[in-house]
Scaffold this motif. Sequence first.
Motif, mmCIF file in Angstrom:
data_model
loop_
_atom_site.group_PDB
_atom_site.id
_atom_site.type_symbol
_atom_site.label_atom_id
_atom_site.label_comp_id
_atom_site.label_asym_id
_atom_site.label_seq_id
_atom_site.Cartn_x
_atom_site.Cartn_y
_atom_site.Cartn_z
ATOM 1 N N PRO A 50 82.012 40.896 51.922
ATOM 2 C CA PRO A 50 81.895 40.336 53.272
ATOM 3 C C PRO A 50 82.164 38.834 53.272
ATOM 4 O O PRO A 50 81.916 38.142 52.287
ATOM 5 C CB PRO A 50 80.455 40.637 53.666
ATOM 6 N N ILE A 51 82.671 38.365 54.396
ATOM 7 C CA ILE A 51 82.897 36.943 54.601
ATOM 8 C C ILE A 51 81.665 36.418 55.321
ATOM 9 O O ILE A 51 81.250 36.983 56.335
ATOM 10 C CB ILE A 51 84.171 36.724 55.427
ATOM 11 N N LYS A 52 81.082 35.360 54.790
ATOM 12 C CA LYS A 52 79.823 34.844 55.329
ATOM 13 C C LYS A 52 80.006 33.446 55.858
ATOM 14 O O LYS A 52 80.462 32.551 55.135
ATOM 15 C CB LYS A 52 78.749 34.859 54.232
ATOM 16 N N GLY A 53 79.672 33.269 57.135
ATOM 17 C CA GLY A 53 79.716 31.952 57.758
ATOM 18 C C GLY A 53 80.936 31.751 58.638
ATOM 19 O O GLY A 53 82.005 32.309 58.406
ATOM 20 N N ARG A 54 80.749 30.937 59.664
ATOM 21 C CA ARG A 54 81.794 30.674 60.657
ATOM 22 C C ARG A 54 83.030 30.029 60.031
ATOM 23 O O ARG A 54 84.160 30.434 60.312
ATOM 24 C CB ARG A 54 81.222 29.778 61.748
ATOM 25 N N GLU A 55 82.838 29.011 59.200
ATOM 26 C CA GLU A 55 83.986 28.311 58.618
ATOM 27 C C GLU A 55 84.757 29.219 57.659
ATOM 28 O O GLU A 55 85.992 29.217 57.649
ATOM 29 C CB GLU A 55 83.558 27.029 57.911
ATOM 30 N N ALA A 56 84.053 30.015 56.862
ATOM 31 C CA ALA A 56 84.735 30.953 55.965
ATOM 32 C C ALA A 56 85.534 31.975 56.769
ATOM 33 O O ALA A 56 86.646 32.358 56.377
ATOM 34 C CB ALA A 56 83.721 31.652 55.058
ATOM 35 N N LEU A 57 84.992 32.402 57.901
ATOM 36 C CA LEU A 57 85.712 33.334 58.771
ATOM 37 C C LEU A 57 86.965 32.673 59.334
ATOM 38 O O LEU A 57 88.038 33.278 59.365
ATOM 39 C CB LEU A 57 84.810 33.817 59.909
ATOM 40 N N ARG A 58 86.839 31.438 59.784
ATOM 41 C CA ARG A 58 88.010 30.725 60.312
ATOM 42 C C ARG A 58 89.117 30.645 59.270
ATOM 43 O O ARG A 58 90.285 30.926 59.539
ATOM 44 C CB ARG A 58 87.631 29.314 60.791
ATOM 45 N N GLN A 59 88.748 30.310 58.036
ATOM 46 C CA GLN A 59 89.730 30.220 56.952
ATOM 47 C C GLN A 59 90.348 31.578 56.642
ATOM 48 O O GLN A 59 91.555 31.695 56.410
ATOM 49 C CB GLN A 59 89.081 29.617 55.708
ATOM 50 N N TYR A 60 89.519 32.625 56.634
ATOM 51 C CA TYR A 60 90.011 33.984 56.396
ATOM 52 C C TYR A 60 91.054 34.358 57.451
ATOM 53 O O TYR A 60 92.130 34.865 57.122
ATOM 54 C CB TYR A 60 88.850 34.979 56.417
ATOM 55 N N CYS A 61 90.727 34.107 58.722
ATOM 56 C CA CYS A 61 91.650 34.454 59.804
ATOM 57 C C CYS A 61 92.950 33.657 59.701
ATOM 58 O O CYS A 61 94.038 34.203 59.906
ATOM 59 C CB CYS A 61 90.991 34.244 61.160
#
Length: 148
Positions: A50-61
């Motif tokens: 899982p991707i954890k945290g808003r910034e990590a999600l932004r980078q993933y996207c």
Amino acid sequence: MSRAQLAEKSLDTQALFARYHVGWKTRNPDLIASLHSEDTIFWVHDGAEPIKGREALRQYCANLFATVEFRFEEGRMLFGADFWVFEWLMIIDLVDTAGKPFTARIEMLDVFTVNHAGEVTSKNVYVNGAQRVDAFTRAGLNASRSQN
């Protein structure tokens, strides 16, 4: 909570989904991340962590949009006071190992939870594994887990 209150809250999740979906359709990682809580969990259930945290999600996207071109075919949507469920098809144009183009259609199911502040706290993405493996194998890609 009364039925009227539940219905009103479900309208709130429908409005949030509408904004959220714009982020995916326009491939906007900043918009998507802005609708998630700081401690969000985003999990594509394909063997990846899982991707954890808003910034990590932004980078993933941002990475996903830079490396994978796909489109949506929308299916059923179910809304509740603090969740929504979205069935959809991921449509990807690929080239098989013989060089022949083909279009893969992979069934997807997204399950979202929302906090009282109206932020997405979790998104779980369930992938039709057989369809994914078939498409990626046909294209000569690693189908064992997410490419991102």
